[in-house]
Design an enzyme around this catalytic site. Sequence first.
Site, PDB file in Angstrom:
ATOM      1  N   THR A  28       0.846  -1.200   0.000  1.00 16.54           N
ATOM      2  CA  THR A  28       0.000   0.000   0.000  1.00 16.54           C
ATOM      3  C   THR A  28       0.877   1.245   0.000  1.00 16.54           C
ATOM      4  O   THR A  28       0.634   2.195  -0.765  1.00 16.54           O
ATOM      5  CB  THR A  28      -0.906  -0.007   1.251  1.00 16.54           C
ATOM      6  OG1 THR A  28      -1.758  -1.163   1.167  1.00 16.54           O
ATOM      7  CG2 THR A  28      -1.747   1.251   1.349  1.00 16.54           C
ATOM      8  N   ASN A  47      -6.084  -8.602  -8.224  1.00 20.14           N
ATOM      9  CA  ASN A  47      -6.215  -9.445  -7.044  1.00 20.14           C
ATOM     10  C   ASN A  47      -7.523 -10.232  -6.997  1.00 20.14           C
ATOM     11  O   ASN A  47      -7.566 -11.340  -6.482  1.00 20.14           O
ATOM     12  CB  ASN A  47      -6.062  -8.610  -5.762  1.00 20.14           C
ATOM     13  CG  ASN A  47      -6.798  -7.299  -5.808  1.00 20.14           C
ATOM     14  OD1 ASN A  47      -6.749  -6.573  -6.809  1.00 20.14           O
ATOM     15  ND2 ASN A  47      -7.485  -6.960  -4.744  1.00 20.14           N
ATOM     16  N   GLN A  75       0.333  -8.565  -6.705  1.00 18.77           N
ATOM     17  CA  GLN A  75      -0.193  -9.920  -6.892  1.00 18.77           C
ATOM     18  C   GLN A  75       0.659 -10.733  -7.860  1.00 18.77           C
ATOM     19  O   GLN A  75       0.680 -11.957  -7.796  1.00 18.77           O
ATOM     20  CB  GLN A  75      -1.641  -9.872  -7.403  1.00 18.77           C
ATOM     21  CG  GLN A  75      -2.647  -9.407  -6.371  1.00 18.77           C
ATOM     22  CD  GLN A  75      -2.832 -10.396  -5.227  1.00 18.77           C
ATOM     23  OE1 GLN A  75      -2.556 -11.598  -5.357  1.00 18.77           O
ATOM     24  NE2 GLN A  75      -3.292  -9.901  -4.095  1.00 18.77           N
ATOM     25  N   SER A 123       5.114  -6.407  -2.569  1.00 21.58           N
ATOM     26  CA  SER A 123       4.818  -6.518  -1.129  1.00 21.58           C
ATOM     27  C   SER A 123       5.341  -7.849  -0.599  1.00 21.58           C
ATOM     28  O   SER A 123       5.190  -8.888  -1.254  1.00 21.58           O
ATOM     29  CB  SER A 123       3.301  -6.442  -0.943  1.00 21.58           C
ATOM     30  OG  SER A 123       2.958  -6.792   0.373  1.00 21.58           O
ATOM     31  N   GLY A 124       5.933  -7.828   0.596  1.00 22.96           N
ATOM     32  CA  GLY A 124       6.541  -9.041   1.154  1.00 22.96           C
ATOM     33  C   GLY A 124       5.574 -10.189   1.388  1.00 22.96           C
ATOM     34  O   GLY A 124       5.873 -11.347   1.075  1.00 22.96           O
ATOM     35  N   HIS A 125       4.399  -9.875   1.934  1.00 20.13           N
ATOM     36  CA  HIS A 125       3.554 -10.979   2.413  1.00 20.13           C
ATOM     37  C   HIS A 125       2.792 -11.716   1.313  1.00 20.13           C
ATOM     38  O   HIS A 125       2.121 -12.711   1.586  1.00 20.13           O
ATOM     39  CB  HIS A 125       2.604 -10.507   3.522  1.00 20.13           C
ATOM     40  CG  HIS A 125       1.453  -9.661   3.080  1.00 20.13           C
ATOM     41  ND1 HIS A 125       0.156 -10.112   3.108  1.00 20.13           N
ATOM     42  CD2 HIS A 125       1.399  -8.401   2.643  1.00 20.13           C
ATOM     43  CE1 HIS A 125      -0.651  -9.148   2.706  1.00 20.13           C
ATOM     44  NE2 HIS A 125       0.089  -8.088   2.420  1.00 20.13           N
ATOM     45  N   THR A 155      13.627   4.519  10.524  1.00 24.45           N
ATOM     46  CA  THR A 155      14.652   3.482  10.671  1.00 24.45           C
ATOM     47  C   THR A 155      14.233   2.254   9.870  1.00 24.45           C
ATOM     48  O   THR A 155      13.092   1.793   9.980  1.00 24.45           O
ATOM     49  CB  THR A 155      14.822   3.112  12.159  1.00 24.45           C
ATOM     50  OG1 THR A 155      15.159   4.306  12.856  1.00 24.45           O
ATOM     51  CG2 THR A 155      15.897   2.061  12.351  1.00 24.45           C
ATOM     52  N   CYS A 188      -9.200  -6.962   1.524  1.00 25.66           N
ATOM     53  CA  CYS A 188      -9.534  -5.652   2.091  1.00 25.66           C
ATOM     54  C   CYS A 188     -11.043  -5.457   2.199  1.00 25.66           C
ATOM     55  O   CYS A 188     -11.515  -4.660   2.977  1.00 25.66           O
ATOM     56  CB  CYS A 188      -8.978  -4.535   1.221  1.00 25.66           C
ATOM     57  SG  CYS A 188      -7.243  -4.713   0.932  1.00 25.66           S
TER      58      CYS A 188
HETATM   59  N1  PLP Z   1      -2.030  -4.029  -4.417  1.00 27.77           N
HETATM   60  C1  PLP Z   1      -2.641  -5.202  -4.626  1.00 27.77           C
HETATM   61  C2  PLP Z   1      -2.985  -5.601  -6.023  1.00 27.77           C
HETATM   62  C3  PLP Z   1      -2.957  -6.037  -3.552  1.00 27.77           C
HETATM   63  O1  PLP Z   1      -3.580  -7.195  -3.772  1.00 27.77           O
HETATM   64  C4  PLP Z   1      -2.607  -5.622  -2.237  1.00 27.77           C
HETATM   65  C5  PLP Z   1      -2.960  -6.453  -1.066  1.00 27.77           C
HETATM   66  O2  PLP Z   1      -3.901  -7.194  -1.085  1.00 27.77           O
HETATM   67  C6  PLP Z   1      -1.952  -4.392  -2.075  1.00 27.77           C
HETATM   68  C7  PLP Z   1      -1.678  -3.619  -3.188  1.00 27.77           C
HETATM   69  C8  PLP Z   1      -1.550  -3.902  -0.712  1.00 27.77           C
HETATM   70  O3  PLP Z   1      -0.394  -4.537  -0.246  1.00 27.77           O
HETATM   71  P1  PLP Z   1      -0.092  -4.569   1.335  1.00 27.77           P
HETATM   72  O4  PLP Z   1      -1.067  -5.538   1.939  1.00 27.77           O
HETATM   73  O5  PLP Z   1       1.326  -5.024   1.431  1.00 27.77           O
HETATM   74  O6  PLP Z   1      -0.265  -3.175   1.845  1.00 27.77           O
END
Ligand code: PLP
Length: 385
Positions: A74, A153, A181, A201-203, A239, A327
């Site tokens: 994000t 997503n 994604q 994004s890491g996760h 940091t 989300c």
């Molecule tokens: N962009 C997309 C296409 C996503 O699917 C997501 C998370 O679901 C994000 C951005 C946001 O990433 P983060 O959860 O690391 O903030």
Amino acid sequence: MKNERVYLDHSATTPVREEVLKAMWPFFADAFGNPSSVHSDGGAPKEALARAHSMVADVLGCRPGEVVFTGGGTEADNLAVLGYARSQRHRGNHVITTVIEHEAVLNSCRQLEREGFRVTYLPVDRDGLVDPYGVQAALTDETVLVSVMLANNEIGTVQPVAEISEIAHQRGAVVHTDAVQAACLLDLNVSRLNVDLLSVSGHKVYGPKGVGALYVRSGTHLDPVVFGGGQEGNLRSGTENVPGVVGLAVALALAAAERDAEGHRLTELRDRLIAGVLSSVSGAHLTGHATRRLPGHASFYCDDVSGESLLVNLDVAGISCSSGSACRAGSTEASHVLTAIGLPTSLGRNGLRMTLGRGTSAEDVDRVLAVLPGIVEEVRGGIAV
Ligand code: PLP
């Protein structure tokens, strides 16, 4: 049939890999120092930070200095969209994006509108594809930025980003792609994608939550959105999350090394799941493009059954999936992505997303296919909620 739960929500998040945890651990423990410290305890974290920049740069095919670590996907999207548009206000006040972007981009664009920018939200076709000629038609001399996600997503559709970039660059606009994604299973080479800004994004790649990265092509000026001590080339103060960026870097490198084999494996499983659902569940329809889609991504809507009721009943049956984006979980509103591909609001709540990953086996797919048709019928018949 095994009794463990089946996790089919890898688009929401992924478990941190063992190798990633191992690589992160020292930076919580002995090597806990601040990378900005001049004394010896800053040495190992500083080196690890530099190594993480290089590793991510290798995956993206860019220079280490073009990688900015952020506090997640994000934040990377916010920095790209807000940071670039604001820095170019003197040049133009128009931004182009699509109606199916993640909220991280959509809400950044809405913020730009409040600041006086004009934003064009391009439509998509029934498969969720953006037409590059639509981008061409929307470009003006005032357009500074085009932001189009690499893969969606909710429906998994993969966009023709390189083609869109070519068109946008001809008119002098900079191109951002949200590759959050796509990062695990698609090629992220920024030269082949021809983009100037790219978020990960890491996760979503078997790394930690709360850490991400933005590729910023050298010479692309951004205004920061987080102010402070000037870390990450003054683009993301604070940091550095050393264990986090080490985890992200190792996770991305592992994903890149395994991409082809895992992509083929998951494509086969995905197609087996899609074919099985479409043939065994009456009134089930695929959402997103049939072939131009993420390898592990299967998404549907079913007539007369809300996605929420299906996922609750699948949960009871030991299967984790979702009705759309993580989300929006718990929201009763129709999905903006499903309405964008032409579904009426009444069907926009019926999305069912099953996203496969490293731990998914053919047995898992068969377990879903064994229970889903019955669950759909029970919900339709009022036997299940
Ligand atoms: N962009 C997309 C296409 C996503 O699917 C997501 C998370 O679901 C994000 C951005 C946001 O990433 P983060 O959860 O690391 O903030």
